[in-house]
Design a protein around this motif. Structure first.
Motif, PDB file in Angstrom:
ATOM      1  N   LEU A   7      -3.126   1.875  -4.243  1.00 45.70           N
ATOM      2  CA  LEU A   7      -2.756   3.290  -4.119  1.00 45.70           C
ATOM      3  C   LEU A   7      -4.040   4.112  -4.097  1.00 45.70           C
ATOM      4  O   LEU A   7      -5.103   3.617  -4.485  1.00 45.70           O
ATOM      5  CB  LEU A   7      -1.926   3.761  -5.323  1.00 45.70           C
ATOM      6  N   GLY A   8      -3.913   5.369  -3.689  1.00 46.43           N
ATOM      7  CA  GLY A   8      -5.037   6.281  -3.832  1.00 46.43           C
ATOM      8  C   GLY A   8      -5.185   6.661  -5.294  1.00 46.43           C
ATOM      9  O   GLY A   8      -4.219   6.597  -6.048  1.00 46.43           O
ATOM     10  N   LYS A   9      -6.392   7.098  -5.680  1.00 47.23           N
ATOM     11  CA  LYS A   9      -6.524   7.521  -7.087  1.00 47.23           C
ATOM     12  C   LYS A   9      -5.781   8.827  -7.318  1.00 47.23           C
ATOM     13  O   LYS A   9      -5.317   9.096  -8.405  1.00 47.23           O
ATOM     14  CB  LYS A   9      -7.995   7.657  -7.504  1.00 47.23           C
ATOM     15  N   GLN A  10      -5.669   9.647  -6.264  1.00 44.31           N
ATOM     16  CA  GLN A  10      -4.891  10.870  -6.407  1.00 44.31           C
ATOM     17  C   GLN A  10      -4.486  11.375  -5.033  1.00 44.31           C
ATOM     18  O   GLN A  10      -5.105  11.029  -4.029  1.00 44.31           O
ATOM     19  CB  GLN A  10      -5.671  11.943  -7.154  1.00 44.31           C
ATOM     20  N   ALA A  11      -3.411  12.151  -5.042  1.00 44.46           N
ATOM     21  CA  ALA A  11      -2.988  12.799  -3.807  1.00 44.46           C
ATOM     22  C   ALA A  11      -3.594  14.193  -3.828  1.00 44.46           C
ATOM     23  O   ALA A  11      -3.577  14.862  -4.860  1.00 44.46           O
ATOM     24  CB  ALA A  11      -1.465  12.870  -3.752  1.00 44.46           C
ATOM     25  N   ILE A  12      -4.143  14.621  -2.683  1.00 44.51           N
ATOM     26  CA  ILE A  12      -4.913  15.876  -2.694  1.00 44.51           C
ATOM     27  C   ILE A  12      -4.023  17.117  -2.705  1.00 44.51           C
ATOM     28  O   ILE A  12      -4.532  18.221  -2.743  1.00 44.51           O
ATOM     29  CB  ILE A  12      -5.921  15.950  -1.515  1.00 44.51           C
ATOM     30  N   VAL A  17       0.860  -1.195   0.000  1.00 46.96           N
ATOM     31  CA  VAL A  17       0.000   0.000   0.000  1.00 46.96           C
ATOM     32  C   VAL A  17       0.892   1.239   0.000  1.00 46.96           C
ATOM     33  O   VAL A  17       1.770   1.374   0.852  1.00 46.96           O
ATOM     34  CB  VAL A  17      -0.917   0.044   1.244  1.00 46.96           C
ATOM     35  N   ALA A  18       0.658   2.119  -0.969  1.00 51.24           N
ATOM     36  CA  ALA A  18       1.456   3.355  -1.054  1.00 51.24           C
ATOM     37  C   ALA A  18       0.693   4.486  -0.397  1.00 51.24           C
ATOM     38  O   ALA A  18      -0.473   4.738  -0.724  1.00 51.24           O
ATOM     39  CB  ALA A  18       1.730   3.682  -2.519  1.00 51.24           C
ATOM     40  N   VAL A  19       1.333   5.141   0.560  1.00 53.95           N
ATOM     41  CA  VAL A  19       0.658   6.243   1.264  1.00 53.95           C
ATOM     42  C   VAL A  19       1.485   7.509   1.155  1.00 53.95           C
ATOM     43  O   VAL A  19       2.711   7.477   1.143  1.00 53.95           O
ATOM     44  CB  VAL A  19       0.391   5.908   2.755  1.00 53.95           C
ATOM     45  N   LYS A  20       0.797   8.639   1.062  1.00 52.15           N
ATOM     46  CA  LYS A  20       1.506   9.913   0.924  1.00 52.15           C
ATOM     47  C   LYS A  20       1.157  10.869   2.064  1.00 52.15           C
ATOM     48  O   LYS A  20       0.010  10.950   2.479  1.00 52.15           O
ATOM     49  CB  LYS A  20       1.158  10.569  -0.415  1.00 52.15           C
ATOM     50  N   ASN A  29      -2.325  14.832  -8.975  1.00 55.18           N
ATOM     51  CA  ASN A  29      -1.747  14.330 -10.228  1.00 55.18           C
ATOM     52  C   ASN A  29      -2.560  13.214 -10.866  1.00 55.18           C
ATOM     53  O   ASN A  29      -2.744  13.181 -12.069  1.00 55.18           O
ATOM     54  CB  ASN A  29      -0.330  13.813  -9.980  1.00 55.18           C
ATOM     55  N   ASN A  30      -3.004  12.253 -10.053  1.00 57.66           N
ATOM     56  CA  ASN A  30      -3.723  11.087 -10.575  1.00 57.66           C
ATOM     57  C   ASN A  30      -2.877  10.381 -11.629  1.00 57.66           C
ATOM     58  O   ASN A  30      -3.316  10.158 -12.753  1.00 57.66           O
ATOM     59  CB  ASN A  30      -5.099  11.537 -11.113  1.00 57.66           C
ATOM     60  N   GLN A  31      -1.627  10.063 -11.285  1.00 57.42           N
ATOM     61  CA  GLN A  31      -0.714   9.458 -12.262  1.00 57.42           C
ATOM     62  C   GLN A  31       0.049   8.259 -11.723  1.00 57.42           C
ATOM     63  O   GLN A  31       0.404   7.369 -12.497  1.00 57.42           O
ATOM     64  CB  GLN A  31       0.338  10.500 -12.697  1.00 57.42           C
ATOM     65  N   THR A  32       0.329   8.256 -10.423  1.00 53.77           N
ATOM     66  CA  THR A  32       1.320   7.308  -9.906  1.00 53.77           C
ATOM     67  C   THR A  32       0.908   5.852 -10.138  1.00 53.77           C
ATOM     68  O   THR A  32       1.733   5.043 -10.583  1.00 53.77           O
ATOM     69  CB  THR A  32       1.571   7.584  -8.403  1.00 53.77           C
ATOM     70  N   GLY A  33      -0.340   5.515  -9.836  1.00 55.09           N
ATOM     71  CA  GLY A  33      -0.794   4.123  -9.992  1.00 55.09           C
ATOM     72  C   GLY A  33      -0.683   3.661 -11.436  1.00 55.09           C
ATOM     73  O   GLY A  33      -0.181   2.565 -11.721  1.00 55.09           O
ATOM     74  N   MET A  58      -2.220  11.644   6.482  1.00 56.07           N
ATOM     75  CA  MET A  58      -2.184  10.711   5.359  1.00 56.07           C
ATOM     76  C   MET A  58      -3.214  11.175   4.325  1.00 56.07           C
ATOM     77  O   MET A  58      -4.320  11.578   4.686  1.00 56.07           O
ATOM     78  CB  MET A  58      -2.531   9.291   5.836  1.00 56.07           C
ATOM     79  N   ASN A  59      -2.827  11.136   3.049  1.00 57.19           N
ATOM     80  CA  ASN A  59      -3.755  11.487   1.977  1.00 57.19           C
ATOM     81  C   ASN A  59      -5.041  10.658   2.123  1.00 57.19           C
ATOM     82  O   ASN A  59      -4.966   9.431   2.296  1.00 57.19           O
ATOM     83  CB  ASN A  59      -3.050  11.174   0.648  1.00 57.19           C
ATOM     84  N   PRO A  60      -6.233  11.281   2.079  1.00 58.23           N
ATOM     85  CA  PRO A  60      -7.476  10.529   2.330  1.00 58.23           C
ATOM     86  C   PRO A  60      -7.658   9.291   1.429  1.00 58.23           C
ATOM     87  O   PRO A  60      -8.143   8.264   1.895  1.00 58.23           O
ATOM     88  CB  PRO A  60      -8.570  11.560   2.055  1.00 58.23           C
ATOM     89  N   THR A  63       6.088   4.713   1.828  1.00 58.03           N
ATOM     90  CA  THR A  63       5.969   6.112   1.442  1.00 58.03           C
ATOM     91  C   THR A  63       7.308   6.609   0.947  1.00 58.03           C
ATOM     92  O   THR A  63       8.362   6.115   1.351  1.00 58.03           O
ATOM     93  CB  THR A  63       5.447   6.998   2.597  1.00 58.03           C
ATOM     94  N   VAL A  64       7.247   7.581   0.052  1.00 56.39           N
ATOM     95  CA  VAL A  64       8.449   8.265  -0.419  1.00 56.39           C
ATOM     96  C   VAL A  64       8.322   9.684   0.109  1.00 56.39           C
ATOM     97  O   VAL A  64       7.353  10.378  -0.222  1.00 56.39           O
ATOM     98  CB  VAL A  64       8.494   8.294  -1.968  1.00 56.39           C
ATOM     99  N   GLY A  65       9.250  10.101   0.951  1.00 55.05           N
ATOM    100  CA  GLY A  65       9.109  11.443   1.512  1.00 55.05           C
ATOM    101  C   GLY A  65      10.143  11.719   2.574  1.00 55.05           C
ATOM    102  O   GLY A  65      11.099  10.950   2.762  1.00 55.05           O
TER     103      GLY A  65
END
Ligand code: AMP
Length: 249
Positions: free
Chosen positions: A115-120, A5-8, A124-128, A35-37, A62-64
């Protein structure tokens, strides 16, 4: 089956974001982070798969910055078994993150990556999608239902025209939409237990990835304030105003 699970770590969604005085970005000093919702929904889905006996181990990544450990501890308190922090102070872009996640997939061989569909923050809605392409995995994005059976996952996707169901052969990438589930709160005993769960720290270079941003932010402006609305009494009045004042019909 392992589930990754990828979390941001992002600005908490309750915070009203403010633009920095020099217009170089959004104010992050002394701002509550969380955490991004959509990532919370991803963690919840993984935990439910474990409760159903489908997932055997949940790895949160997570990457951060170092402070992003907080969000990994939250994921551990919610039910992840172990966590990986890929530490960088760069504001990593989706392609770099997807490359790092691909490196982790090569090492961990998960059956499912959620993954989430997007980070708020960046929206971006790109990573997945990028991860699925790089890893050669099937993808089910904007998921509102996920059913795993054997080596297949049936994913109901929220698309513009309604719902679409796709069947994926595992390993696969799933990105979560809002209606997939309602994340639970971490209980105090689980928050305490999470402190003892394993958390590994790695560097982007361990995966041969350079996180230097490729994009340059030229200027950030707050959106224009909306003027107050008005109430109309009748449909006729509405039509008249749309025709003669707003001139949109
Ligand atoms: P984005 O493509 O930036 O809108 O992000 C979509 C999803 O990718 C997020 O909900 C996370 O699951 C994952 N993701 C994005 N950035 C990171 C990051 N820095 N670390 C871990 N996962 C991330």
């Amino acid at each position: 089956m392992k589930v990754l699970v990828a979390v941001k770590r992002v600005v908490d969604y309750n915070v009203k974001v403010r633009v920095k005085a020099d217009n170089s970005g959004v104010e992050l000093a002394n701002v509550k982070m969380a955490m991004n919702p959509f990532c919370e929904i991803a963690v919840e889905e993984a935990v439910r798969l474990k409760e159903k006996g489908i997932a055997t181990e949940i790895i949160a990544v997570t990457v951060g910055p170092q402070a992003a450990q907080e969000q990994l501890r939250t994921a551990l308190a919610l039910g992840a078994d172990r966590a990986i922090l890929v530490q960088t102070d760069d504001v990593a872009e989706p392609l770099a993150i997807a490359k790092i996640l691909k490196g982790i997939c090569d090492e961990e061989q998960p059956g499912l990556v959620v993954l989430g569909k997007q980070a708020i923050d960046g929206d971006n809605n790109q990573t997945g999608q990028m991860l699925a392409a790089l890893a050669g995995y099937a993808q089910g994005t904007f998921a509102s239902v996920v059913e795993v059976a054997g080596d297949k996952a049936k994913v109901t996707r929220e698309i513009d025209g309604g719902l679409q169901t796709v069947e994926l052969t595992l390993p696969a990438v799933v990105t979560t939409d809002l209606r997939l589930n309602e994340p639970r709160y971490a209980s105090l005993p689980n928050i305490m237990k999470a402190k003892k769960k394993p958390l590994d720290t790695k560097a982007p270079s361990d995966f041969g990835v350079d996180t230097t941003p490729r994009l340059k932010t030229v200027k950030v402006n707050a959106p224009a304030e909306r003027s107050a609305g008005i109430k109309v009494k009748t449909v006729e009045e509405l039509v008249d105003k749309l025709k003669n004042e707003a001139k949109v019909i």
